[in-house]
Motif scaffolding. Structure first.
Motif, PDB file in Angstrom:
ATOM      1  N   LEU A 203      76.883  57.392  76.478  1.00 49.45           N
ATOM      2  CA  LEU A 203      77.052  56.028  76.991  1.00 49.45           C
ATOM      3  C   LEU A 203      76.858  54.991  75.883  1.00 49.45           C
ATOM      4  N   GLY A 204      76.161  55.414  74.811  1.00 53.34           N
ATOM      5  CA  GLY A 204      75.910  54.489  73.707  1.00 53.34           C
ATOM      6  C   GLY A 204      74.827  53.473  74.025  1.00 53.34           C
ATOM      7  N   VAL A 205      74.058  53.692  75.073  1.00 51.40           N
ATOM      8  CA  VAL A 205      72.931  52.801  75.425  1.00 51.40           C
ATOM      9  C   VAL A 205      71.765  53.665  75.916  1.00 51.40           C
ATOM     10  N   PRO A 206      70.527  53.141  75.750  1.00 52.12           N
ATOM     11  CA  PRO A 206      69.399  53.901  76.305  1.00 52.12           C
ATOM     12  C   PRO A 206      69.387  53.824  77.827  1.00 52.12           C
ATOM     13  N   LEU A 207      68.898  54.876  78.473  1.00 52.80           N
ATOM     14  CA  LEU A 207      68.750  54.857  79.926  1.00 52.80           C
ATOM     15  C   LEU A 207      67.470  54.111  80.267  1.00 52.80           C
ATOM     16  N   ARG A 208      67.517  53.253  81.265  1.00 48.24           N
ATOM     17  CA  ARG A 208      66.288  52.613  81.746  1.00 48.24           C
ATOM     18  C   ARG A 208      65.535  53.651  82.569  1.00 48.24           C
ATOM     19  N   ARG A 209      64.240  53.785  82.305  1.00 51.10           N
ATOM     20  CA  ARG A 209      63.414  54.734  83.057  1.00 51.10           C
ATOM     21  C   ARG A 209      62.968  54.054  84.343  1.00 51.10           C
ATOM     22  N   ALA A 210      63.290  54.657  85.479  1.00 48.21           N
ATOM     23  CA  ALA A 210      62.998  54.013  86.755  1.00 48.21           C
ATOM     24  C   ALA A 210      61.686  54.501  87.325  1.00 48.21           C
ATOM     25  N   GLY A 211      60.924  53.585  87.885  1.00 51.93           N
ATOM     26  CA  GLY A 211      59.735  53.967  88.649  1.00 51.93           C
ATOM     27  C   GLY A 211      60.041  53.742  90.113  1.00 51.93           C
ATOM     28  N   ILE A 212      59.155  54.191  90.975  1.00 52.83           N
ATOM     29  CA  ILE A 212      59.354  53.970  92.403  1.00 52.83           C
ATOM     30  C   ILE A 212      59.338  52.474  92.656  1.00 52.83           C
ATOM     31  N   SER A 213      58.491  51.769  91.884  1.00 53.41           N
ATOM     32  CA  SER A 213      58.318  50.334  92.087  1.00 53.41           C
ATOM     33  C   SER A 213      59.624  49.571  91.918  1.00 53.41           C
ATOM     34  N   ASP A 214      60.483  50.022  90.989  1.00 54.41           N
ATOM     35  CA  ASP A 214      61.741  49.287  90.866  1.00 54.41           C
ATOM     36  C   ASP A 214      62.884  50.029  91.554  1.00 54.41           C
ATOM     37  N   GLY A 215      62.548  50.691  92.638  1.00 60.42           N
ATOM     38  CA  GLY A 215      63.595  51.228  93.511  1.00 60.42           C
ATOM     39  C   GLY A 215      64.292  52.453  92.963  1.00 60.42           C
ATOM     40  N   GLY A 216      63.549  53.366  92.395  1.00 58.18           N
ATOM     41  CA  GLY A 216      64.136  54.621  91.890  1.00 58.18           C
ATOM     42  C   GLY A 216      64.639  55.478  93.035  1.00 58.18           C
ATOM     43  N   SER A 217      64.741  56.780  92.775  1.00 56.61           N
ATOM     44  CA  SER A 217      65.190  57.720  93.787  1.00 56.61           C
ATOM     45  C   SER A 217      64.181  57.783  94.924  1.00 56.61           C
ATOM     46  N   PRO A 218      64.647  57.732  96.189  1.00 54.30           N
ATOM     47  CA  PRO A 218      63.688  57.844  97.284  1.00 54.30           C
ATOM     48  C   PRO A 218      62.817  59.091  97.156  1.00 54.30           C
ATOM     49  N   GLY A 219      63.387  60.175  96.620  1.00 56.48           N
ATOM     50  CA  GLY A 219      62.648  61.427  96.496  1.00 56.48           C
ATOM     51  C   GLY A 219      61.426  61.318  95.589  1.00 56.48           C
ATOM     52  N   LEU A 220      61.401  60.304  94.706  1.00 56.21           N
ATOM     53  CA  LEU A 220      60.272  60.166  93.782  1.00 56.21           C
ATOM     54  C   LEU A 220      58.984  59.788  94.502  1.00 56.21           C
ATOM     55  N   ARG A 221      59.136  59.295  95.738  1.00 58.31           N
ATOM     56  CA  ARG A 221      57.946  58.897  96.493  1.00 58.31           C
ATOM     57  C   ARG A 221      57.122  60.085  96.948  1.00 58.31           C
ATOM     58  N   TYR A 222      57.764  61.230  97.052  1.00 59.52           N
ATOM     59  CA  TYR A 222      57.091  62.345  97.693  1.00 59.52           C
ATOM     60  C   TYR A 222      56.507  63.303  96.692  1.00 59.52           C
ATOM     61  N   ARG A 223      55.462  63.979  97.159  1.00 64.13           N
ATOM     62  CA  ARG A 223      54.867  65.013  96.328  1.00 64.13           C
ATOM     63  C   ARG A 223      55.842  66.194  96.297  1.00 64.13           C
ATOM     64  N   HIS A 224      56.113  66.718  95.112  1.00 64.31           N
ATOM     65  CA  HIS A 224      57.087  67.809  94.986  1.00 64.31           C
ATOM     66  C   HIS A 224      56.435  68.997  94.320  1.00 64.31           C
ATOM     67  N   TYR A 225      57.190  70.035  94.257  1.00 67.92           N
ATOM     68  CA  TYR A 225      57.047  71.082  93.250  1.00 67.92           C
ATOM     69  C   TYR A 225      55.681  71.750  93.227  1.00 67.92           C
ATOM     70  N   ALA A 226      54.895  71.578  94.294  1.00 63.71           N
ATOM     71  CA  ALA A 226      53.525  72.064  94.200  1.00 63.71           C
ATOM     72  C   ALA A 226      53.319  73.390  94.925  1.00 63.71           C
ATOM     73  N   PRO A 227      52.632  74.313  94.292  1.00 60.27           N
ATOM     74  CA  PRO A 227      52.216  75.535  94.989  1.00 60.27           C
ATOM     75  C   PRO A 227      50.957  75.241  95.807  1.00 60.27           C
ATOM     76  N   ALA A 228      50.457  76.233  96.525  1.00 56.41           N
ATOM     77  CA  ALA A 228      49.250  76.020  97.331  1.00 56.41           C
ATOM     78  C   ALA A 228      48.006  75.930  96.443  1.00 56.41           C
TER      79      ALA A 228
END
Ligand code: AMP
Ligand code: MG
Length: 313
Positions: A203-228
């Protein structure tokens, strides 16, 4: 409980028929196994959320067999066309304005849609045979590590879905990189199997890193990837050995993981199978330089303090 059929490459037509009839089929992709439903089968789309226990406000990624099929789903600008031409099929997901007719069951009511073309031959053959793009989140119970083998899928969703297409272990083992191309900035919504630097170079530009605060992916809100088991990260091999001895001295069973993207989820699941109290993960400088791997490790190690009404991905 209906038994889940285990199918292989010789049964693509059967798997496609199940999809056409509104069923759910887990399919291998180069990233992780996805739980697929045809995007024109609203009941099947709702069944994905029920089978996974996925929160209703977390949208699904639409998987197409070919780049040419993306135009029917989303509006591609010049940047999206360039990335699609150069990086797809591959582990890249683009979030774009949605076309009319792409329903709320896929997008969770957003006016945008996530699209990707997987690089796995079986996934593409299945989607082609079904004659319709599929919506597919990872084929795990929400909150559990993503599945990278058909056995992982069956362990989580056996009896809850119609079939799993067994393509062996996934080569990447970590989810796709999600990039938002909605405004003037290109936004990294989720680091993943495709390095962000590759996208930035094209793209020739840096990607902006998104946080939940600035409306990133809805999935970022949830706890993921965790074993018991509780997951603990340590910085060096020395520290790892010391911590292991200390925990074992306290009478805890410890499972040690030296992570790579391809094996992390299988390792986390193995820790649970062995009923470890603690999974100790080496997270040294080399591992920290892998943005996607570090992201998943941090999420797996988050203390279990989430609001149970919020659900998981
Ligand atoms: P998975 O559930 O593992 O398939 O991950 C899909 C990811 O893509 C989740 O983090 C979703 O929130 C994200 N996603 C899907 N559709 C959209 C969209 N329209 N806008 C932003 N993020 C999306
Ligand atoms: Mg997932």
């Amino acid at each position: 409980m209906t038994p889940t059929q285990v199918l292989d490459a010789s049964s693509i037509d059967r798997a496609a028929l199940i999809l056409r009839e509104g069923g759910l089929v887990a399919m291998p992709t180069e990233t992780v196994y996805g739980l697929a439903a045809c995007i024109d089968r609203p009941k099947a789309l709702r069944a994905i959320f029920a089978a996974k226990g996925r929160p209703a406000d977390n949208p699904l990624i639409v998987h197409c067999a070919d780049v040419a099929d993306l135009d029917a789903i989303a509006v591609l600008d010049e940047r999206a066309r360039r990335l699609a031409a150069l990086l797809m099929p591959g582990p890249l997901t683009m979030v774009l304005p949605r076309r009319e007719g792409i329903g709320d069951d896929v997008t969770a009511g957003l006016d945008t849609v996530a699209v990707r073309v997987p690089a796995h031959t079986l996934a593409r053959a299945l989607i082609r045979a079904a004659g319709c793009p599929v919506a597919a989140p990872s084929a795990n119970i929400s909150g559990r590590p993503s599945p990278t083998t058909a056995e992982h899928v069956l362990a989580d969703l056996g009896g809850r879905i119609d079939a799993v297409l067994d393509g062996g272990p996934c080569s990447e083992g970590i989810e796709s990189t999600v990039v938002g191309l909605l405004g003037p900035d290109a936004v990294l919504l989720r680091p993943g199997a495709l390095p962000a630097s590759t996208i930035e170079a094209l793209l020739g530009v840096p990607l902006r890193r998104a946080g939940i605060s600035d409306g990133g992916s809805p999935g970022l809100r949830y706890r993921h990837y965790a074993p018991a088991a509780a997951v603990e990260l340590v910085n060096t091999e020395n520290e790892l050995e010391k911590r292991k001895q200390q925990l074992e001295h306290e009478g805890r069973s410890v499972y040690v993981v030296v992570p790579s993207a391809a094996t992390l989820y299988a390792d986390l699941r193995m820790g649970d199978l062995l009923q470890a109290d603690r999974i100790l993960v080496l997270c040294d400088g080399t591992i920290r330089r892998n943005e996607a791997l570090l992201n998943r490790l941090m999420k797996a190690a988050e203390p279990f303090t989430h609001d149970t009404t919020a659900g998981h991905d």
